[in-house]
Design an enzyme around this catalytic site. Structure first.
Site, short mmCIF file in Angstrom:
data_model
loop_
_atom_site.label_atom_id
_atom_site.label_comp_id
_atom_site.label_asym_id
_atom_site.label_seq_id
_atom_site.Cartn_x
_atom_site.Cartn_y
_atom_site.Cartn_z
N VAL A 65 0.84 -1.20 0.00
CA VAL A 65 0.00 0.00 0.00
C VAL A 65 0.88 1.25 0.00
O VAL A 65 0.49 2.29 -0.51
CB VAL A 65 -0.93 0.01 1.24
N TYR A 66 2.07 1.17 0.53
CA TYR A 66 2.97 2.32 0.62
C TYR A 66 3.72 2.58 -0.67
O TYR A 66 4.48 3.52 -0.74
CB TYR A 66 4.00 2.16 1.75
N GLY A 67 3.57 1.76 -1.69
CA GLY A 67 4.44 1.87 -2.85
C GLY A 67 3.74 1.83 -4.18
O GLY A 67 3.22 2.83 -4.58
#
Length: 78
Positions: A65-67
């Site tokens: 989700v962070y990337g």
């Protein structure tokens, strides 16, 4: 950021009955690439990750989700 020396080792705990162990403290990596303002300088985040590992941290909390894959690549570089 200067070189970080580790003097303290993080504790460990057993997981289940198979003999697996994990550090009692983890490193949350979400803020290293997004969600809290601009991404932090990669070289500084690599220092933080290396310090955590040298202190005995074996759980690095990250997510696609962070990337996607942004933090995983960062951890690989460290």
């Amino acid at each position: 950021m200067g070189k970080i020396e580790s003097e303290t080792q993080v504790g460990r705990m057993k997981l289940g009955s198979e003999g697996l162990e994990v550090s009692t403290q983890g490193l949350g990596c979400m803020s290293m690439s997004c969600f809290y303002g601009q991404p932090k300088p990669e070289s500084e985040m690599i220092e933080v990750i290396r310090h955590a590992i040298n202190s005995g941290v074996t759980f690095l909390d990250t997510s696609d989700v962070y990337g996607p894959h942004t933090n995983e690549i960062l951890i690989g570089k460290a």
